[in-house]
Design a protein around this motif. Structure first.
Motif, mmCIF file in Angstrom:
data_model
loop_
_atom_site.group_PDB
_atom_site.id
_atom_site.type_symbol
_atom_site.label_atom_id
_atom_site.label_comp_id
_atom_site.label_asym_id
_atom_site.label_seq_id
_atom_site.Cartn_x
_atom_site.Cartn_y
_atom_site.Cartn_z
ATOM 1 N N THR A 182 -11.825 -12.530 -1.709
ATOM 2 C CA THR A 182 -11.292 -12.535 -3.078
ATOM 3 C C THR A 182 -9.993 -11.730 -3.115
ATOM 4 O OG1 THR A 182 -12.324 -10.487 -3.770
ATOM 5 C CG2 THR A 182 -13.680 -12.481 -3.913
ATOM 6 N N TYR A 183 -9.426 -11.637 -4.304
ATOM 7 C CA TYR A 183 -8.207 -10.830 -4.450
ATOM 8 C C TYR A 183 -8.479 -9.354 -4.108
ATOM 9 C CZ TYR A 183 -5.593 -14.732 -6.278
ATOM 10 O OH TYR A 183 -4.939 -15.937 -6.387
ATOM 11 N N ASP A 184 -9.741 -8.914 -4.249
ATOM 12 C CA ASP A 184 -10.069 -7.524 -3.912
ATOM 13 C C ASP A 184 -10.007 -7.269 -2.410
ATOM 14 O OD1 ASP A 184 -10.441 -7.017 -6.551
ATOM 15 O OD2 ASP A 184 -12.622 -7.291 -6.496
ATOM 16 N N ASP A 185 -9.973 -8.333 -1.622
ATOM 17 C CA ASP A 185 -9.880 -8.170 -0.160
ATOM 18 C C ASP A 185 -8.445 -7.963 0.320
ATOM 19 O OD1 ASP A 185 -12.629 -8.497 0.925
ATOM 20 O OD2 ASP A 185 -12.522 -10.339 -0.234
ATOM 21 N N VAL A 186 -7.511 -7.954 -0.621
ATOM 22 C CA VAL A 186 -6.097 -7.756 -0.253
ATOM 23 C C VAL A 186 -5.571 -6.553 -1.031
ATOM 24 C CG1 VAL A 186 -3.811 -8.832 -0.150
ATOM 25 C CG2 VAL A 186 -5.860 -10.259 -0.024
ATOM 26 N N ARG A 187 -5.135 -5.535 -0.306
ATOM 27 C CA ARG A 187 -4.645 -4.321 -0.992
ATOM 28 C C ARG A 187 -3.142 -4.181 -0.819
ATOM 29 N NH1 ARG A 187 -8.038 0.169 1.592
ATOM 30 N NH2 ARG A 187 -6.955 1.537 0.125
ATOM 31 N N TRP A 188 -2.525 -3.580 -1.823
ATOM 32 C CA TRP A 188 -1.088 -3.278 -1.743
ATOM 33 C C TRP A 188 -0.925 -1.903 -1.115
ATOM 34 C CZ3 TRP A 188 -0.190 -4.041 -7.731
ATOM 35 C CH2 TRP A 188 -0.536 -5.351 -8.074
ATOM 36 N N LEU A 189 0.165 -1.726 -0.390
ATOM 37 C CA LEU A 189 0.429 -0.403 0.197
ATOM 38 C C LEU A 189 1.147 0.478 -0.829
ATOM 39 C CD1 LEU A 189 -0.260 -2.086 2.694
ATOM 40 C CD2 LEU A 189 1.641 -0.999 3.882
ATOM 41 N N PRO A 190 0.742 1.740 -0.950
ATOM 42 C CA PRO A 190 1.438 2.616 -1.893
ATOM 43 C C PRO A 190 2.906 2.774 -1.483
ATOM 44 C CG PRO A 190 -0.468 3.725 -0.917
ATOM 45 C CD PRO A 190 -0.303 2.422 -0.204
ATOM 46 N N ASN A 191 3.771 2.776 -2.492
ATOM 47 C CA ASN A 191 5.205 2.880 -2.221
ATOM 48 C C ASN A 191 5.740 4.034 -3.056
ATOM 49 O OD1 ASN A 191 7.857 2.180 -1.428
ATOM 50 N ND2 ASN A 191 8.122 0.995 -3.299
ATOM 51 N N LEU A 238 7.186 -0.964 -8.644
ATOM 52 C CA LEU A 238 6.307 -0.079 -7.875
ATOM 53 C C LEU A 238 6.294 -0.486 -6.397
ATOM 54 C CD1 LEU A 238 4.132 2.156 -7.734
ATOM 55 C CD2 LEU A 238 2.438 0.359 -8.133
ATOM 56 N N LEU A 239 6.316 -1.793 -6.166
ATOM 57 C CA LEU A 239 6.244 -2.280 -4.787
ATOM 58 C C LEU A 239 7.623 -2.338 -4.117
ATOM 59 C CD1 LEU A 239 3.612 -5.049 -5.518
ATOM 60 C CD2 LEU A 239 3.235 -3.013 -4.131
ATOM 61 N N GLY A 240 8.661 -1.995 -4.878
ATOM 62 C CA GLY A 240 10.011 -1.980 -4.309
ATOM 63 C C GLY A 240 10.560 -3.371 -4.057
ATOM 64 N N ALA A 241 10.172 -4.348 -4.895
ATOM 65 C CA ALA A 241 10.633 -5.733 -4.696
ATOM 66 C C ALA A 241 11.518 -6.144 -5.871
ATOM 67 C CB ALA A 241 9.439 -6.677 -4.581
#
Ligand SMILES: Cc1cc2nc3c(=O)[nH]c(=O)nc-3n(C[C@H](O)[C@H](O)[C@H](O)COP(=O)(O)O)c2cc1C
Length: 350
Positions: A32-41, A319-322
């Motif tokens: 699920t979407y919970d299986d993919v985490r964003w890296l803190p930036n 937040l993600l720098g994009a």
């Protein structure tokens, strides 16, 4: 006017799917979407005002990277829902797909339930919708019916095979090749909630459509819907079949797909949109969640939620720098061990 069996089916899809979403009776299938985490930036070194959330594919620049996915039309009730959804799409400047127009090709009396979408939204980006078995003439008529900017051709073998009155024969590739070659607007090949494997991406890639909608599992589940329509008497049960949207996007990467991807299936918040884009989608869409919000809460609350997603997108990208969608697609993510397992097995099977 009494409505046909096909009209009645449209209404049943609507009410059963809204009920399943409301009760959260949606089985978890794969990652699920919970299986993919964003890296803190920690150091974004940019401002929210630097972000451009627009996305370009199919020769068009979409102001927002999400739209209302194909659901309705084909009955008096769904005409009302298409009216409301198209007013929302026009106000929020997001694109919108209509549900399958197959019924309107057979029953001209019901065309108004689709045409209203263009009437309410004269300049918006609209997507027509038909099954992959329709001949070119039908495709042209569906496009013309709503003056569509693109058309989605749905590939839904699993749904048909569960459905008591569904199709039992599926020869789509040659027909799709002809339609893609001769249709005046971009053609999207779209699953309806069972997802796609790497083999499928390779087959679609050979057809070279304008985009692929991965239509993954973990949202609307047409096996459950069709089985409930038949009071759970169906001999075929595919409630747990398919690849989730997350898995389908990863399959596209493993298959080295380079066609633009649209992520649909289980998207119910802005974080899901961001994660889908990070996994390689260029655009996303949501069906069941939008429908349930509309039916449960009403038109204004759904519009407000869409506005909230629009406001949140550039903040999260900061937040993600994009600064734009292409930059977001290149950001790293962290996979759960379950998802890593999936990736390892699927890479090995190449
Ligand atoms: C009530 C309902 C009707 C739908 N009808 C169609 C359709 O006619 N054509 C199609 O391509 N997809 C149809 N879909 C599938 C959606 O477009 C989408 O692919 C699927 O629901 C997964 O997205 P979701 O989890 O956000 O609902 C329908 C979905 C719902 C909920």
């Amino acid at each position: 006017m009494t409505e046909s069996a096909q009209s009645h089916r449209k209404d049943e899809h609507l009410s059963i799917s809204a009920k399943l979403w409301r009760n959260r009776s949606l089985p978890k299938i794969g990652a699920t979407y919970d299986d993919v985490r964003w890296l803190p930036n920690t150091f974004p070194e940019m401002s929210v005002s630097d972000v451009d959330v627009s996305t370009s594919l199919m020769g068009h620049t979409f102001k927002w990277p999400f739209y209302i996915e194909a659901m309705t039309g084909g009955s008096n009730l769904t005409a009302k829902i298409n009216t409301q959804l198209s007013q929302i799409a026009a106000k929020s400047e997001i694109a919108m797909a209509v549900g399958s127009q197959s019924i309107a090709l057979k029953e001209p009396d019901i065309r108004h339930s689709f045409e209203i979408v263009r009437k309410n939204n004269p300049t918006g980006f609209l997507l027509a919708n038909l099954g992959a078995d329709h001949p070119l003439a039908n495709v042209r008529e569906a496009i013309q019916m709503i003056d569509a900017n693109a058309i989605e051709l749905h590939v839904n073998a699993a749904q048909e095979l569960v459905m008591a009155e569904g199709d039992r024969s599926f020869y789509w590739l040659d027909n799709l090749a002809e339609i893609i070659a001769k249709t005046p607007v971009p053609v999207i090949i779209k699953e309806v909630g069972f997802g796609m494997s790497q083999d499928t991406f390779k087959k679609i890639s050979a057809l070279n459509p304008a985009a692929i909608n991965v239509g993954g599992a973990n949202g609307t589940n047409f096996s459950i819907i069709e089985r409930r329509r038949n009071h759970l008497n169906e001999s075929v049960n595919l409630d747990n079949y398919g690849f989730s949207t997350v898995e389908s996007l990863i399959e596209a990467k493993i298959a080295k797909n380079d066609l633009p991807l649209i992520a649909t299936g289980g998207i119910e918040n802005v974080n899901h949109i961001i994660t889908s884009l990070m996994l390689g989608a260029s655009l996303t869409s949501s069906a069941g969640y939008m429908l349930t919000t509309l039916l449960e809460k009403g038109q204004t609350p759904l519009l407000e939620e869409i506005y909230a997603w629009q406001q949140a997108l550039p903040r999260l990208m900061t937040l993600l720098g994009a600064k734009n969608i292409m930059a977001l697609q290149k950001k790293p993510v962290l996979y759960s061990s379950e998802l890593q397992n999936f990736i390892a097995q699927q890479k090995a099977s190449q």
